[in-house]
Enzyme design. Structure first.
Site, PDB file in Angstrom:
ATOM      1  N   PHE A 190       1.585   3.916  -9.509  1.00 43.15           N
ATOM      2  CA  PHE A 190       0.396   4.598  -8.999  1.00 43.15           C
ATOM      3  C   PHE A 190       0.712   5.158  -7.611  1.00 43.15           C
ATOM      4  O   PHE A 190       1.498   4.554  -6.866  1.00 43.15           O
ATOM      5  CB  PHE A 190      -0.761   3.599  -8.939  1.00 43.15           C
ATOM      6  CG  PHE A 190      -2.098   4.214  -8.669  1.00 43.15           C
ATOM      7  CD1 PHE A 190      -2.783   4.896  -9.660  1.00 43.15           C
ATOM      8  CD2 PHE A 190      -2.692   4.099  -7.415  1.00 43.15           C
ATOM      9  CE1 PHE A 190      -4.029   5.464  -9.401  1.00 43.15           C
ATOM     10  CE2 PHE A 190      -3.922   4.662  -7.146  1.00 43.15           C
ATOM     11  CZ  PHE A 190      -4.592   5.351  -8.154  1.00 43.15           C
ATOM     12  N   THR A 192      -0.348   5.109  -4.692  1.00 46.38           N
ATOM     13  CA  THR A 192      -0.469   4.297  -3.482  1.00 46.38           C
ATOM     14  C   THR A 192       0.569   3.183  -3.384  1.00 46.38           C
ATOM     15  O   THR A 192       0.648   2.509  -2.354  1.00 46.38           O
ATOM     16  CB  THR A 192      -1.865   3.655  -3.412  1.00 46.38           C
ATOM     17  OG1 THR A 192      -2.064   2.829  -4.564  1.00 46.38           O
ATOM     18  CG2 THR A 192      -2.948   4.715  -3.338  1.00 46.38           C
ATOM     19  N   LYS A 193       1.364   2.977  -4.422  1.00 44.73           N
ATOM     20  CA  LYS A 193       2.342   1.889  -4.387  1.00 44.73           C
ATOM     21  C   LYS A 193       3.489   2.213  -3.434  1.00 44.73           C
ATOM     22  O   LYS A 193       3.730   3.361  -3.082  1.00 44.73           O
ATOM     23  CB  LYS A 193       2.902   1.628  -5.794  1.00 44.73           C
ATOM     24  CG  LYS A 193       1.853   1.343  -6.852  1.00 44.73           C
ATOM     25  CD  LYS A 193       0.962   0.174  -6.506  1.00 44.73           C
ATOM     26  CE  LYS A 193      -0.017  -0.111  -7.642  1.00 44.73           C
ATOM     27  NZ  LYS A 193      -1.011  -1.129  -7.271  1.00 44.73           N
ATOM     28  N   ASN A 194       4.239   1.180  -3.040  1.00 41.04           N
ATOM     29  CA  ASN A 194       5.408   1.404  -2.188  1.00 41.04           C
ATOM     30  C   ASN A 194       6.368   2.395  -2.836  1.00 41.04           C
ATOM     31  O   ASN A 194       6.963   3.227  -2.149  1.00 41.04           O
ATOM     32  CB  ASN A 194       6.128   0.087  -1.920  1.00 41.04           C
ATOM     33  CG  ASN A 194       5.341  -0.845  -1.029  1.00 41.04           C
ATOM     34  OD1 ASN A 194       4.121  -0.963  -1.165  1.00 41.04           O
ATOM     35  ND2 ASN A 194       6.005  -1.515  -0.117  1.00 41.04           N
ATOM     36  N   LEU A 195       6.555   2.285  -4.138  1.00 40.28           N
ATOM     37  CA  LEU A 195       7.269   3.290  -4.920  1.00 40.28           C
ATOM     38  C   LEU A 195       6.234   3.916  -5.844  1.00 40.28           C
ATOM     39  O   LEU A 195       5.917   3.370  -6.898  1.00 40.28           O
ATOM     40  CB  LEU A 195       8.408   2.664  -5.721  1.00 40.28           C
ATOM     41  CG  LEU A 195       9.227   3.652  -6.564  1.00 40.28           C
ATOM     42  CD1 LEU A 195       9.935   4.672  -5.672  1.00 40.28           C
ATOM     43  CD2 LEU A 195      10.243   2.922  -7.438  1.00 40.28           C
TER      44      LEU A 195
END
Length: 380
Positions: A190, A192-195
């Site tokens: 998604f 907003t994730k770090n990746l």
């Protein structure tokens, strides 16, 4: 004059750092006209296999689908039980109930926000089929304290790594990546994730080749060969454009995670400088863990919701993860849980607040956040 504002995550700043690389990668996909499955996805899956040191990675449409596919691969059925945490995103539990199985909630540790070995092992019954640990907010559960006993009873560990791509834990003297320790690891990409990609996306990794082969079929309607279906699966594929974007971002991930860690250290220093440590408890990092701070979630005393409102009026966005633990959600009321059944999770749902954190967060912005919190508490 424009009012100063600060989001919890500024995706535009991150994009600006790698715009040229992203543009090239996406253009290559368009020029190939190979949008579904294909070489770009295969290349990204190989990248992840090397990064996580796992034999197989299978891209899918979302983190929610990753969890569902993993449980489908285990042939989960009504009557089976799956132990997990009540302090997580909804998808951690909905994947269990969608297959007719029963979630069993184990309470969490008040410092790390993760389930403990003691709470999990106390919930094991003859019906337990799987355990879904959630590496919440970016640090890993102590899986080494329970894997032997769980797997000895035939209980599969399916890691929910939606918030922890790039985190690791030292086990037996060596770093073990999130997602590589259980029989399967489930990731969300998604935005907003770090990746994160530029839409929905997910992945399941596995150290079991037979399970991985089945996952690869389940994501394409259960077809081993096109139009020949061995079972009923899902239409859950990570498309080539998202895979191309993720390939670019993966090259930068370790540096970005280090920048998040630096921001987390700065917050802790600022809380101390503003005499707030009696009112704000910074998130802890367990010994042996490499915490990547997907979210920065301290616990606060007093009126947490009032603090959220106060920050918002000043232009600072904060969030609450999670205001209602899963065992108290209305849709799961049929499970029979009530107030007091998971007291630590319930307490944290009243005390936790997620403050802005992302790689490009500036020191002066953090000073603004903490000084505003200090004003709320009458410290300055």
């Amino acid at each position: 004059m424009t009012k100063r504002t600060l989001p919890t995550l500024d995706l535009k700043r991150g994009y600006a750092r790698i715009k040229d690389e992203i543009d090239v990668a996406v253009k290559e996909v368009f020029e190939s006209q190979y949008f579904i499955m294909g070489p770009t996805l295969s290349a990204f899956e190989s990248d992840v296999e090397r990064y996580l040191e796992v034999p197989r990675a299978i891209g899918c449409a979302s983190g929610s689908d990753a969890l569902l596919l993993a449980l489908m691969a285990l042939d989960l059925k009504p009557g089976d039980e799956v132990i997990t945490t009540p302090y997580s995103f909804f998808a951690t539990v909905s994947c269990i109930t969608r297959l007719g199985a029963t979630p069993v909630f184990a309470d969490i540790d008040g410092d790390s926000y993760n389930v403990t070995a003691e709470s999990v092992l106390s919930k094991v019954t003859e019906r337990t089929k799987a355990f879904i640990p959630v590496h919440l907010f970016g640090q890993m559960v102590h899986l080494e304290k329970m894997r032997s006993e769980l797997e000895g009873k035939g209980i599969a560990i399916i890691e929910d790594c939606a918030q922890s791509f790039g985190s690791w834990r030292e086990i037996d003297g060596a770093p073990v990546r999130s997602g590589s320790y259980g029989v399967m690891g489930c990731f969300s990409f998604f935005p907003t994730k770090n990746l994160g990609c530029c839409g929905d996306g997910g992945m399941v990794v596995s150290r079991d080749q037979a399970l991985a082969d089945r996952l690869a079929k389940l994501r394409v309607h259960g077809a081993g060969t096109t139009y020949y279906h061995d079972e009923v699966g899902l239409n859950s594929r990570l498309d080539a454009i998202q895979a191309a974007i993720l390939r670019v971002k993966l090259r930068h991930l370790d540096r970005w995670n280090e920048e998040r860690r630096a921001a987390a250290d700065r917050y802790k220093l600022l809380f101390a400088e503003n005499d707030l440590l009696d009112l704000v408890t910074p998130p802890s990092e367990d010994e042996g863990n490499y915490h990547i701070y997907h979210q920065y979630v301290p616990r606060v005393q007093g009126d947490r919701d009032g603090l959220v409102d106060f920050l918002g009026k000043e232009g600072i966005t904060s969030r609450v993860y999670y205001p209602v633990p899963l065992h108290l959600q209305r849709c799961f009321s049929f499970l029979g849980y009530g107030e007091g059944d998971c007291p630590v999770s319930e307490k944290l749902s009243r005390q936790s607040i997620a403050l802005p954190i992302f790689p490009e967060l500036e020191a002066d912005e953090q000073e603004w956040v903490v000084s505003t919190i200090a004003r709320f508490y009458g410290k300055n």
